[in-house]
Design an enzyme around this catalytic site. Sequence first.
Site, PDB file in Angstrom:
ATOM      1  N   VAL A  65     -11.242 -13.795 -62.251  1.00  0.00           N
ATOM      2  CA  VAL A  65     -12.010 -12.783 -62.716  1.00  0.00           C
ATOM      3  C   VAL A  65     -11.416 -12.294 -64.357  1.00  0.00           C
ATOM      4  O   VAL A  65     -12.258 -11.612 -64.928  1.00  0.00           O
ATOM      5  CB  VAL A  65     -12.147 -11.550 -61.951  1.00  0.00           C
ATOM      6  CG1 VAL A  65     -12.764 -12.135 -60.501  1.00  0.00           C
ATOM      7  CG2 VAL A  65     -10.867 -10.989 -61.437  1.00  0.00           C
ATOM      8  N   SER A 138     -10.169   2.737 -54.591  1.00  0.00           N
ATOM      9  CA  SER A 138      -9.011   2.896 -53.616  1.00  0.00           C
ATOM     10  C   SER A 138      -8.669   4.508 -53.576  1.00  0.00           C
ATOM     11  O   SER A 138      -9.282   4.870 -54.260  1.00  0.00           O
ATOM     12  CB  SER A 138      -7.732   2.468 -54.169  1.00  0.00           C
ATOM     13  OG  SER A 138      -6.475   2.819 -53.519  1.00  0.00           O
ATOM     14  N   TYR A 150      -1.782   1.373 -61.406  1.00  0.00           N
ATOM     15  CA  TYR A 150      -2.910   0.970 -60.240  1.00  0.00           C
ATOM     16  C   TYR A 150      -3.776   2.121 -60.173  1.00  0.00           C
ATOM     17  O   TYR A 150      -4.843   1.832 -60.089  1.00  0.00           O
ATOM     18  CB  TYR A 150      -2.016   0.792 -59.069  1.00  0.00           C
ATOM     19  CG  TYR A 150      -2.816   0.129 -57.804  1.00  0.00           C
ATOM     20  CD1 TYR A 150      -3.440  -0.922 -57.791  1.00  0.00           C
ATOM     21  CD2 TYR A 150      -3.304   1.199 -56.889  1.00  0.00           C
ATOM     22  CE1 TYR A 150      -3.958  -1.532 -56.677  1.00  0.00           C
ATOM     23  CE2 TYR A 150      -3.962   0.770 -55.728  1.00  0.00           C
ATOM     24  CZ  TYR A 150      -4.665  -0.508 -55.441  1.00  0.00           C
ATOM     25  OH  TYR A 150      -5.490  -0.882 -54.576  1.00  0.00           O
ATOM     26  N   LYS A 154      -7.816   2.330 -60.576  1.00  0.00           N
ATOM     27  CA  LYS A 154      -8.973   2.619 -59.422  1.00  0.00           C
ATOM     28  C   LYS A 154      -9.489   3.775 -59.794  1.00  0.00           C
ATOM     29  O   LYS A 154     -10.577   3.908 -59.398  1.00  0.00           O
ATOM     30  CB  LYS A 154      -8.192   2.768 -58.175  1.00  0.00           C
ATOM     31  CG  LYS A 154      -7.321   1.399 -57.585  1.00  0.00           C
ATOM     32  CD  LYS A 154      -8.416   0.227 -57.542  1.00  0.00           C
ATOM     33  CE  LYS A 154      -7.931  -0.982 -56.840  1.00  0.00           C
ATOM     34  NZ  LYS A 154      -8.899  -1.919 -56.776  1.00  0.00           N
TER      35      LYS A 154
END
Length: 268
Positions: A65, A138, A150, A154
Amino acid sequence: MQLSGKVALVTGAAQGLGKGCAEAILERGAKVALLDTNESAGQETAADFALKYGADRCTFILCDVTAKDQLEGAFQKVVDHFGGLDLVVNNAGILNEVQWEKCIDVNLVSVVRGCHLGLRYMGKQNGGNGGLIINMSSVAGLYAFPSPVYATTKAGVVGLTRSLGMDYKLGRDCVRVNALCPSFTTTAILADPEVPEDQYQHMKDMLERGGGLMQIPDVVKGLAKLLDEDDKNGAVLEVTVQGMKYHGDESGPWDRESGTHQPNLCIA
Ligand SMILES: NC(=O)C1=CN([C@@H]2O[C@H](COP(=O)(O)OP(=O)(O)OC[C@H]3O[C@@H](n4cnc5c(N)ncnc54)[C@H](O)[C@@H]3O)[C@@H](O)[C@H]2O)C=CC1
Ligand SMILES: CCCCC/C=C\C=C\C(=O)C/C=C\C/C=C\CCCC(=O)O
């Protein structure tokens, strides 16, 4: 969304949450393209689904992706293969604070691109039939989380979803955009996250305090809710062992004084 005879594209669908979402979509009667970099697991999942749901209803496409040409090519392949596109699940993701630029590329840049492609292929103003995009965020995108990059990716997915889900544009493209925010769920991502030891220890502690692990079917129930609720656009659904709840009902400064908060309701 009624899915019988419709066409879906799911990224990161070889295993884990993407596989679980793809199967739920197949169970509702749609055809599904599984995109993933893991060719052996992807082919195995596609073969398993072909046996259960019919070979004409499932295809695997090898796709990173983060590679713009591969993702664009995969969307075109899906439309060529199945004759249209109605649902995109931008699910592929990694947790890697060491290679943090890669984490941003997979979890955020590719989701932006997946949304743009979804709008290009499904948007009514481009000759599409309208549709639905579900982005996998998330709980880490809603609350402080020990892996900051991370969490940033998100949170970015949450902001992207809310903003693309503003109703002023829905009359034009008829594509709704919603996000799913699960907490810790038993998948391969938990096994070996590339994070410093202090982050990992803190996550273990949060996991215990949060009530423990969910299983893939728990998260799939969240997907099912978003598939069923046709009035949701720009919605952000938290899914934890404690249950499900929508986020973002607070009024912005532009609505606060009048108290006329306008939820993003689908009018298409
Ligand atoms: N398992 C959990 O506790 C939670 C996971 N999530 C999110 O759910 C999504 C799915 O993760 P899981 O199923 O848990 O992990 P997983 O590791 O089992 O599955 C991720 C899939 O994405 C694929 N993938 C990774 N990079 C890719 C790329 N560049 N191009 C195409 N495919 C790629 C992997 O090959 C794998 O099949 C991720 O976005 C993750 O951040 C969100 C909240 C909690
Ligand atoms: C102990 C192993 C940790 C490895 C973590 C790997 C991946 C985690 C991915 C996530 O997206 C984590 C999801 C949510 C955590 C955010 C907050 C915890 C809140 C706890 C709760 O209330 O459920």
